[in-house]
Design a protein around this motif. Structure first.
Motif, mmCIF file in Angstrom:
data_model
loop_
_atom_site.group_PDB
_atom_site.id
_atom_site.type_symbol
_atom_site.label_atom_id
_atom_site.label_comp_id
_atom_site.label_asym_id
_atom_site.label_seq_id
_atom_site.Cartn_x
_atom_site.Cartn_y
_atom_site.Cartn_z
ATOM 1 N N VAL A 1 -0.997 -20.965 -35.075
ATOM 2 C CA VAL A 1 -2.057 -21.884 -34.619
ATOM 3 C C VAL A 1 -2.199 -21.823 -33.103
ATOM 4 O O VAL A 1 -3.317 -21.791 -32.581
ATOM 5 N N LYS A 2 -1.074 -21.774 -32.391
ATOM 6 C CA LYS A 2 -1.140 -21.654 -30.924
ATOM 7 C C LYS A 2 -1.878 -20.383 -30.504
ATOM 8 O O LYS A 2 -2.716 -20.404 -29.600
ATOM 9 N N THR A 3 -1.567 -19.295 -31.174
ATOM 10 C CA THR A 3 -2.227 -18.025 -30.855
ATOM 11 C C THR A 3 -3.713 -18.087 -31.175
ATOM 12 O O THR A 3 -4.548 -17.646 -30.375
ATOM 13 N N VAL A 4 -4.050 -18.642 -32.322
ATOM 14 C CA VAL A 4 -5.459 -18.779 -32.698
ATOM 15 C C VAL A 4 -6.176 -19.681 -31.691
ATOM 16 O O VAL A 4 -7.302 -19.375 -31.275
ATOM 17 N N ASP A 5 -5.536 -20.766 -31.269
ATOM 18 C CA ASP A 5 -6.127 -21.644 -30.249
ATOM 19 C C ASP A 5 -6.491 -20.851 -28.993
ATOM 20 O O ASP A 5 -7.577 -21.022 -28.430
ATOM 21 N N GLN B 1 -16.505 -21.054 -32.237
ATOM 22 C CA GLN B 1 -16.801 -22.382 -32.768
ATOM 23 C C GLN B 1 -16.076 -22.677 -34.075
ATOM 24 O O GLN B 1 -15.774 -23.831 -34.365
ATOM 25 N N GLN B 2 -15.822 -21.630 -34.871
ATOM 26 C CA GLN B 2 -15.269 -21.857 -36.201
ATOM 27 C C GLN B 2 -14.384 -20.684 -36.605
ATOM 28 O O GLN B 2 -14.776 -19.528 -36.466
ATOM 29 N N VAL B 3 -13.203 -20.987 -37.127
ATOM 30 C CA VAL B 3 -12.310 -19.965 -37.660
ATOM 31 C C VAL B 3 -12.413 -20.014 -39.180
ATOM 32 O O VAL B 3 -12.188 -21.062 -39.789
ATOM 33 N N ASP B 4 -12.789 -18.889 -39.770
ATOM 34 C CA ASP B 4 -12.951 -18.821 -41.225
ATOM 35 C C ASP B 4 -11.698 -18.305 -41.934
ATOM 36 O O ASP B 4 -11.394 -18.745 -43.036
ATOM 37 N N GLU B 5 -11.012 -17.363 -41.288
ATOM 38 C CA GLU B 5 -9.861 -16.744 -41.952
ATOM 39 C C GLU B 5 -8.894 -16.176 -40.926
ATOM 40 O O GLU B 5 -9.294 -15.657 -39.895
ATOM 41 N N ILE B 6 -7.621 -16.271 -41.271
ATOM 42 C CA ILE B 6 -6.555 -15.660 -40.478
ATOM 43 C C ILE B 6 -5.848 -14.688 -41.414
ATOM 44 O O ILE B 6 -5.396 -15.081 -42.486
ATOM 45 N N ALA C 1 3.064 -23.320 -46.236
ATOM 46 C CA ALA C 1 3.129 -23.994 -44.936
ATOM 47 C C ALA C 1 1.727 -24.107 -44.336
ATOM 48 O O ALA C 1 1.392 -25.130 -43.732
ATOM 49 N N TRP C 2 0.906 -23.074 -44.518
ATOM 50 C CA TRP C 2 -0.463 -23.126 -43.998
ATOM 51 C C TRP C 2 -1.266 -24.211 -44.712
ATOM 52 O O TRP C 2 -1.964 -24.997 -44.077
ATOM 53 N N ARG C 3 -1.155 -24.259 -46.043
ATOM 54 C CA ARG C 3 -1.910 -25.276 -46.796
ATOM 55 C C ARG C 3 -1.510 -26.691 -46.356
ATOM 56 O O ARG C 3 -2.350 -27.580 -46.295
ATOM 57 N N THR D 1 -4.897 -29.227 -38.159
ATOM 58 C CA THR D 1 -5.301 -28.344 -37.060
ATOM 59 C C THR D 1 -6.807 -28.448 -36.824
ATOM 60 O O THR D 1 -7.508 -29.183 -37.525
ATOM 61 N N ASP D 2 -7.289 -27.674 -35.872
ATOM 62 C CA ASP D 2 -8.733 -27.580 -35.636
ATOM 63 C C ASP D 2 -9.408 -26.644 -36.637
ATOM 64 O O ASP D 2 -10.614 -26.399 -36.530
#
Length: 113
Positions: free
Chosen positions: A11-15, A24-29, A47-49, A55-56
């Motif tokens: 999440v920190k990296t995605v941020d 504006q929007q993250v659809d998939e990692i 853990a993600w679910r 998260t954002d």
């Protein structure tokens, strides 16, 4: 379960990526998890679910690609898939293997707008 800590790092990296690219929007990692890594794909997905709603990116999907354990035998020259739990050469049973992939844990892709 150390997978929860890994999810927080993801999440920190995605941020950071979202901020750097004004997304504006993250659809998939999409993650790549090696068969020989210390990460259990099912646990990272769970853990993600559990974490995503806090998260954002509550609607973002997490996809885990399992990367095979690959090695080259230094005795007979075999190159290919090896058992991730007892990595001996499937051809000559030597333990002289050089692991070439299967230990990674990477964010392969962030699909966002």
């Amino acid at each position: 379960m150390h997978e929860l800590g890994l999810v927080y790092q993801i999440v920190k990296t995605v941020d950071e990526v979202v901020k750097q690219n004004s997304l504006q929007q993250v659809d998939e990692i999409v993650l790549q998890v090696g068969e020989m890594s210390d990460v259990v794909p099912r646990f990272i997905e769970e853990a993600w679910r559990a974490t995503a709603p806090t998260t954002d990116y509550p609607c973002a999907k997490m996809t885990v690609e399992i990367m095979p354990a690959m090695a080259k035998c230094l005795d007979c020259g075999y190159a290919g898939h090896v058992n991730s739990f007892a990595p001996d050469c499937p051809s000559c049973q030597s333990s002289m293997l050089k692991i070439t992939s299967g230990r990674q844990f990477d964010i392969k892709e962030i699909i966002a707008k």
